[in-house]
Design an enzyme around this catalytic site. Structure first.
Site, PDB file in Angstrom:
ATOM      1  N   ASP A  67       0.814  -1.218   0.000  1.00 48.61           N
ATOM      2  CA  ASP A  67       0.000   0.000   0.000  1.00 48.61           C
ATOM      3  C   ASP A  67       0.844   1.264   0.000  1.00 48.61           C
ATOM      4  OD1 ASP A  67       0.669  -0.860   2.657  1.00 48.61           O
ATOM      5  OD2 ASP A  67      -0.803   0.530   3.487  1.00 48.61           O
ATOM      6  N   HIS A 270      -3.107   7.636   6.799  1.00 50.14           N
ATOM      7  CA  HIS A 270      -3.113   6.174   6.863  1.00 50.14           C
ATOM      8  C   HIS A 270      -4.257   5.701   7.756  1.00 50.14           C
ATOM      9  CE1 HIS A 270      -1.395   2.049   7.324  1.00 50.14           C
ATOM     10  NE2 HIS A 270      -0.831   2.323   6.154  1.00 50.14           N
TER      11      HIS A 270
END
Length: 312
Positions: A67, A270
Site C-alpha cells: 500500500d 493512513h
C-alpha cells in the site's frame, strides 16, 4: 512549500481514501515536487492534483508494503511520457532496487531519464543540497520502515533598501558585501555594519513524514521542533491492542509524539477503512485532547507550510 495528500487510507483503497502517497510541492523553492510513498493508483490521484510527474525529481519510499509501493512502476514509466528528462532519485529500504529493477526488466520498460536508486543502509543524512537536508531513521514496524525529516536551510536576512538609500550607500558591490555579513567603508569614511542594514536570518521550515510505526523514540527525534509532523494514525485509541498487534499507531500515539517532539502541527493519515466520514471528527478530537493543533488528512487536502517569522 506545501503538502498535498494524494492518498490517506491504510491497507487497501476505499471509495473515500486511496492508499498512501504524499507530495511535497516545492515549486516556489526548487521548481519541482517530491513524493513520499506511491501506493497503487497514485498516478491516477496525481491527475486530479496540481502535481506534475515531469517535474518530480525525488521519491522517498518509507517501507516495502504494497500500500506504499505498488504504484511506483506506473509512476516511473509515466514520467517518461510527461516530460521527465532530469534524473529521478529514488530512496528507500534495502530491497527497493531489486523490486524496481525486476519490474522494469520484466515489463521491458524504457525510461527516458536516468533513475538513481539509493537504498538506506545507515540512519542519518541521506540527501543534501544548498537548500535542503533529508535525514532518515528507522521506525518500529513489522518490516523495516523509515521516517524522513526534511530540513530547509535558513534563508539570509533581507537588505533594508530604504535604509541603505538613506545612508547614501551606492547600489552595487557594497550591497553584496553587506549581504554577506561584512562591514563596508564609504568614501566619506563612514563604516556601515551589516547587522544594521540586514534583517535577521529566516529559519528554514522542518517537515517530518513517517512511515508505518508503533510509537517510538525515533519518531520523536525526527519530529523535534518540526513545523509539520505527518504521522500514521490507523486506529482510534480504543483499538490500541489491535494497533500494537499490527505495529501501527493510534490517534493518541500520534498526538503524544507531536507533543513530546514540540511540533507545531500534526497531520494524521493512513486511516483504516473502518472509519467513515462521520468518524473523522472523532479521530481528530481524540488527538486534539492531547495536541490541540491536530488534523486528519483527506485525499486531495493540502497544507501550506508557513515560515515562523515573516519573510518581509
Amino acid at each position: 512549500m506545501e503538502l498535498v495528500f494524494l492518498g490517506t487510507g491504510a491497507g487497501m483503497p476505499s471509495r473515500r481514501r486511496n492508499v498512501t502517497s504524499i507530495a511535497l510541492n516545492l515549486l516556489d523553492e526548487t521548481g519541482g515536487f517530491w513524493l513520499f510513498d506511491c501506493g497503487e493508483g497514485t498516478q491516477q490521484q496525481i491527475l486530479q492534483s496540481p502535481i506534475r510527474l515531469g517535474r518530480t525529481d525525488r521519491i522517498f519510499i518509507t517501507h516495502l508494503h504494497g500500500d506504499h509501493l505498488y504504484g511506483l512502476p506506473g509512476i516511473l514509466t509515466s514520467r517518461s511520457y510527461q516530460g521527465g528528462e532530469g534524473t529521478l532519485t529514488l530512496y528507500g529500504p534495502v530491497g527497493l532496487r531489486q523490486f524496481t529493477e525486476t519490474v522494469l526488466t520484466l515489463s521491458q520498460a524504457k525510461l527516458s531519464y536516468e533513475l538513481d536508486i539509493v537504498e538506506i543502509v545507515e540512519e542519518g543524512i541521506i540527501a543534501e543540497d544548498e537548500m535542503f537536508r533529508v535525514e532518515a531513521r528507522r521506525l518500529n514496524h513489522r518490516i523495516e520502515s523509515f521516517g524522513y525529516r526534511i530540513v530547509e536551510k535558513d534563508k539570509e536576512g533581507k537588505l533594508d533598501a530604504a535604509k541603505l538609500k538613506e545612508l547614501g550607500v551606492p547600489f552595487g558591490p557594497l550591497y553584496g558585501a553587506l549581504k554577506q555579513g561584512k562591514s563596508v567603508t564609504l568614501e566619506d569614511g563612514r563604516v556601515i555594519n551589516s547587522a544594521d542594514v540586514v534583517g535577521p536570518a529566516v529559519p528554514g521550515r522542518i517537515v517530518t513524514v513517517l512511515g508505518d510505526t508503533l510509537k517510538t523514540d525515533s519518531a520523536v527525534e525526527l519530529a523535534r521542533n518540526a513545523d509539520v509532523l505527518v504521522h500514521e494514525a490507523t486506529f482510534d485509541r480504543s483499538k490500541a491492542d489491535m494497533a500494537s498487534r499490527f505495529h501501527h499507531s493510534t490517534t493518541e500515539d500520534a498526538a503524544q509524539t507531536a507533543l513530546q517532539a514540540g511540533a507545531q502541527v500534526l497531520i494524521m493519515t493512513h486511516i483504516s477503512s473502518r472509519y467513515g466520514e462521520e468518524e473523522t471528527e472523532m479521530l481528530q478530537q481524540e488527538a486534539r485532547e492531547i495536541f490541540a493543533n491536530a488534523f486528519v488528512a483527506e485525499d486531495f487536502w493540502s497544507y501550506r507550510i508557513p515560515y515562523r517569522i515573516t519573510m518581509e
